[in-house]
Design an enzyme around this catalytic site. Structure first.
Site, PDB file in Angstrom:
ATOM      1  N   ARG A   9     -15.873  22.842 -91.990  1.00  0.00           N
ATOM      2  CA  ARG A   9     -15.240  23.087 -90.820  1.00  0.00           C
ATOM      3  C   ARG A   9     -16.814  23.498 -89.556  1.00  0.00           C
ATOM      4  O   ARG A   9     -16.265  23.171 -88.509  1.00  0.00           O
ATOM      5  CB  ARG A   9     -14.957  24.754 -90.661  1.00  0.00           C
ATOM      6  CG  ARG A   9     -13.685  25.027 -91.242  1.00  0.00           C
ATOM      7  CD  ARG A   9     -12.826  26.506 -91.256  1.00  0.00           C
ATOM      8  NE  ARG A   9     -13.706  27.344 -91.680  1.00  0.00           N
ATOM      9  CZ  ARG A   9     -13.858  28.836 -91.320  1.00  0.00           C
ATOM     10  NH1 ARG A   9     -12.856  29.011 -91.555  1.00  0.00           N
ATOM     11  NH2 ARG A   9     -14.862  29.656 -91.440  1.00  0.00           N
ATOM     12  N   CYS A  10     -17.620  22.418 -90.448  1.00  0.00           N
ATOM     13  CA  CYS A  10     -18.603  22.659 -89.243  1.00  0.00           C
ATOM     14  C   CYS A  10     -19.261  20.796 -88.917  1.00  0.00           C
ATOM     15  O   CYS A  10     -18.711  20.349 -90.112  1.00  0.00           O
ATOM     16  CB  CYS A  10     -20.413  22.813 -90.090  1.00  0.00           C
ATOM     17  SG  CYS A  10     -21.540  22.824 -89.082  1.00  0.00           S
ATOM     18  N   GLY A  11     -18.882  20.741 -88.250  1.00  0.00           N
ATOM     19  CA  GLY A  11     -18.926  18.910 -87.277  1.00  0.00           C
ATOM     20  C   GLY A  11     -20.453  18.269 -88.055  1.00  0.00           C
ATOM     21  O   GLY A  11     -20.755  17.519 -88.462  1.00  0.00           O
ATOM     22  N   ARG A  14     -19.958  17.722 -91.920  1.00  0.00           N
ATOM     23  CA  ARG A  14     -19.521  16.895 -92.756  1.00  0.00           C
ATOM     24  C   ARG A  14     -20.040  15.511 -91.698  1.00  0.00           C
ATOM     25  O   ARG A  14     -20.093  14.932 -92.180  1.00  0.00           O
ATOM     26  CB  ARG A  14     -18.567  16.839 -91.094  1.00  0.00           C
ATOM     27  CG  ARG A  14     -16.961  17.771 -90.934  1.00  0.00           C
ATOM     28  CD  ARG A  14     -15.693  17.972 -91.097  1.00  0.00           C
ATOM     29  NE  ARG A  14     -15.764  18.005 -89.225  1.00  0.00           N
ATOM     30  CZ  ARG A  14     -15.672  18.951 -88.029  1.00  0.00           C
ATOM     31  NH1 ARG A  14     -15.578  20.169 -88.800  1.00  0.00           N
ATOM     32  NH2 ARG A  14     -15.874  18.244 -87.080  1.00  0.00           N
TER      33      ARG A  14
END
Length: 113
Positions: A9-11, A14
């Site tokens: 969920r963390c950019g 990712r």
């Protein structure tokens, strides 16, 4: 082999994982929120990062603010808080052998891997 402590969920996490995948180097993704590290695993990871435990804590997380902020805590207590609440662990963490870095800056990850 490269390991990455990853939160999907963390950019930043990712992007870091994508960079590692594109490097085509052998890697292992550790979904630490689903399968949190033990005290010993986190202790070892902190040594690889060459950090004080508090430096690995996401101190703006609600859990930290509500439960731990402004408390005098030992390093072991800080590590235990991250074991109990893995969301408190800074991310992503990239590990190669006995070294590790926080992979928020992709240039640092490129240099590291």
């Amino acid at each position: 082999m490269i390991q990455i402590y990853h939160n999907s969920r963390c950019g930043k996490s990712r992007n870091c994982l994508l960079l590692i995948k594109e490097s085509q180097k052998e890697h292992e993704v550790i979904y630490y929120l689903e399968n949190g590290p033990t005290f010993d695993e986190l202790f070892t990871l902190i040594r690889k990062l060459d950090f004080e435990p508090i430096s690995l804590v996401r101190q703006k997380e609600k859990i930290w603010i509500e439960n731990f902020k402004n408390k005098q805590m030992t390093n072991d207590e800080i590590i235990q808080a991250m074991v109990t609440y893995p969301i408190l662990i800074e991310r992503p963490i990239v590990i190669i052998g006995d070294k590790a870095i926080i992979g928020r800056e992709l240039d640092s990850v490129i240099d590291f891997i």
